[in-house]
Design a protein around this motif. Structure first.
Motif, PDB file in Angstrom:
ATOM      1  N   LEU A 109      28.314  59.627  57.385  1.00 33.68           N
ATOM      2  CA  LEU A 109      28.340  60.205  58.706  1.00 33.68           C
ATOM      3  C   LEU A 109      28.463  61.658  58.690  1.00 33.68           C
ATOM      4  O   LEU A 109      28.024  62.278  59.601  1.00 33.68           O
ATOM      5  N   ARG A 158      23.984  60.312  62.128  1.00 36.86           N
ATOM      6  CA  ARG A 158      23.732  59.009  61.824  1.00 36.86           C
ATOM      7  C   ARG A 158      24.753  58.143  62.449  1.00 36.86           C
ATOM      8  O   ARG A 158      25.002  57.014  62.025  1.00 36.86           O
ATOM      9  N   PHE A 159      25.355  58.523  63.529  1.00 41.56           N
ATOM     10  CA  PHE A 159      26.644  57.851  64.317  1.00 41.56           C
ATOM     11  C   PHE A 159      25.679  56.558  65.001  1.00 41.56           C
ATOM     12  O   PHE A 159      26.461  55.426  64.847  1.00 41.56           O
ATOM     13  N   ASP A 160      24.534  56.710  65.415  1.00 43.23           N
ATOM     14  CA  ASP A 160      23.976  55.440  66.128  1.00 43.23           C
ATOM     15  C   ASP A 160      23.510  54.535  64.977  1.00 43.23           C
ATOM     16  O   ASP A 160      23.846  53.175  65.341  1.00 43.23           O
ATOM     17  N   ASP A 161      23.159  54.821  63.728  1.00 37.51           N
ATOM     18  CA  ASP A 161      23.148  53.941  62.444  1.00 37.51           C
ATOM     19  C   ASP A 161      24.578  53.184  62.285  1.00 37.51           C
ATOM     20  O   ASP A 161      24.556  52.051  62.139  1.00 37.51           O
ATOM     21  N   LEU A 163      27.054  52.744  64.490  1.00 36.77           N
ATOM     22  CA  LEU A 163      27.414  52.064  65.586  1.00 36.77           C
ATOM     23  C   LEU A 163      26.673  50.657  65.460  1.00 36.77           C
ATOM     24  O   LEU A 163      27.078  49.387  65.611  1.00 36.77           O
ATOM     25  N   GLU A 164      25.195  50.578  64.992  1.00 34.36           N
ATOM     26  CA  GLU A 164      24.444  49.380  64.794  1.00 34.36           C
ATOM     27  C   GLU A 164      25.002  48.621  63.605  1.00 34.36           C
ATOM     28  O   GLU A 164      25.202  47.133  63.973  1.00 34.36           O
ATOM     29  N   LEU A 187      34.776  53.980  66.028  1.00 35.31           N
ATOM     30  CA  LEU A 187      33.837  52.786  65.484  1.00 35.31           C
ATOM     31  C   LEU A 187      34.740  51.495  65.264  1.00 35.31           C
ATOM     32  O   LEU A 187      34.245  50.196  65.857  1.00 35.31           O
ATOM     33  N   GLU A 190      34.144  49.280  68.265  1.00 32.99           N
ATOM     34  CA  GLU A 190      32.623  48.976  68.419  1.00 32.99           C
ATOM     35  C   GLU A 190      32.243  47.618  68.173  1.00 32.99           C
ATOM     36  O   GLU A 190      31.285  46.816  68.365  1.00 32.99           O
TER      37      GLU A 190
END
Length: 244
Positions: A109, A158-161, A163-164, A187, A190
Motif C-alpha cells: 500500500l 494501490r488502495f483499489d487493489d 479493496l478488491e 479495509l 470492507e
C-alpha cells in the motif's frame, strides 16, 4: 482445484510484523525516526524543501531493511501458500520481508523502499538492488529519482487493489497494526459480513472491536500458531483451542 475456488486468506500486515525483524516503526521512541519529525522527511513538502535530507534518511532506512531478515510470521504465511492455500498479503510496510520469505501475492500500500521512482511519472520505477539514490540520479524522462514510498499527504495508488482482495476474503487476518493509519484501517470494514476477522497483536485485547477475534501474541508467535492449525486441517477456521 481451481485458484478461485480455494478459500482465500487475505492478510493485512503493519509495522508490528516488521518490528520483530528489527525494523523500527515511526512511532518508536528510538531508532531512525526518533530524530526525524515526519514533516521533515516523509511529506511532499519536505521533498520540495530539502530533497538531499530526505534521500539521506531513506538511504539509512534502506540499509536497515537490507540487514533485516524475515521472521517466523513472514515464513509461516509463505509456508501456508507453498502448501496450497490461497494467500494474498496487503502490507502497509515498505520492506520486502514478505517476498524474501517466499510470499508471491503481496500488495504494498505504501510503496517499496528498495525501488526508486520518477518524480514526474509514478509509473516509472527502478529496482535498487544495492546502494541508494543521490541528487542527480534521474529517470528516463530526466527527472530526479525519489524513494518509491507513499508520503503523508499523498494518495495510496494501490488502495483499489486492496479493496478488491478484501472483498473476496474468506478469512481476514490482521497482523501487527494498530488500525490507526487511514485509509488502510478502513479495509477491515470492507470484507463480507460473514467473513471471520482475526487480529494478531500483543495489544489485541485493547485494539479489537465488535466482530474481530483478538489473539494477544506477537506476530512471530500468533501467526505460526494459527497457520499450524490451518495446515493440519487443510482449511481456514477459528480453532477453539485458540479462541474458545
Amino acid at each position: 482445484m481451481e485458484e478461485t475456488s480455494r478459500p482465500h486468506l487475505v492478510v493485512l500486515t503493519g509495522a508490528g510484523i516488521s518490528a520483530e525483524s528489527g525494523i523500527q516503526t515511526f512511532r518508536a521512541a528510538d531508532g531512525l525516526w526518533a530524530d526525524h519529525p515526519i514533516e521533515e522527511v516523509a511529506t511532499p513538502e519536505a521533498w520540495a524543501r530539502d530533497p538531499e535530507r530526505v534521500l539521506r534518511f531513506y538511504d539509512a532506512r534502506r540499509d536497515q531493511v537490507r540487514r533485516a531478515r524475515p521472521n517466523a510470521a513472514h515464513k509461516a504465511l509463505a509456508q501456508l501458500e507453498r502448501e496450497g492455500f490461497r494467500v494474498s498479503i496487503i502490507t502497509q510496510n515498505i520492506d520486502d520481508l514478505h517476498e524474501r520469505a517466499g510470499s508471491r501475492q503481496v500488495v504494498h500500500l505504501h510503496g517499496e523502499i528498495l525501488k526508486a521512482r520518477s518524480s514526474v511519472d509514478e509509473r516509472m520505477r527502478y529496482p535498487l538492488p544495492r546502494g541508494g539514490i543521490a541528487l542527480g540520479d534521474v529517470c528516463d524522462k530526466g527527472s530526479q529519482l525519489r524513494p518509491d514510498v507513499v508520503w503523508f499527504g499523498e494518495a495510496v495508488p494501490r488502495f483499489d487493489d486492496a479493496l478488491e482482495l478484501v472483498a473476496e476474503a474468506d478469512l481476514l487476518l490482521v497482523v501487527g497494526t494498530s488500525l490507526a493509519v487511514m485509509p488502510a484501517a478502513s479495509l477491515l470494514d470492507e470484507a463480507p459480513l460473514a467473513t471471520p476477522r482475526v487480529l494478531v497483536d500483543p495489544e489485541a485485547s485493547e485494539l479489537t472491536t465488535a466482530g474481530v477475534n483478538g489473539l494477544a501474541l506477537p506476530a512471530g508467535e500468533g501467526v505460526p500458531l494459527l497457520t499450524r492449525h490451518w495446515r493440519r486441517e487443510g482449511r481456514l477456521w477459528l480453532p477453539e483451542t485458540v479462541f474458545g
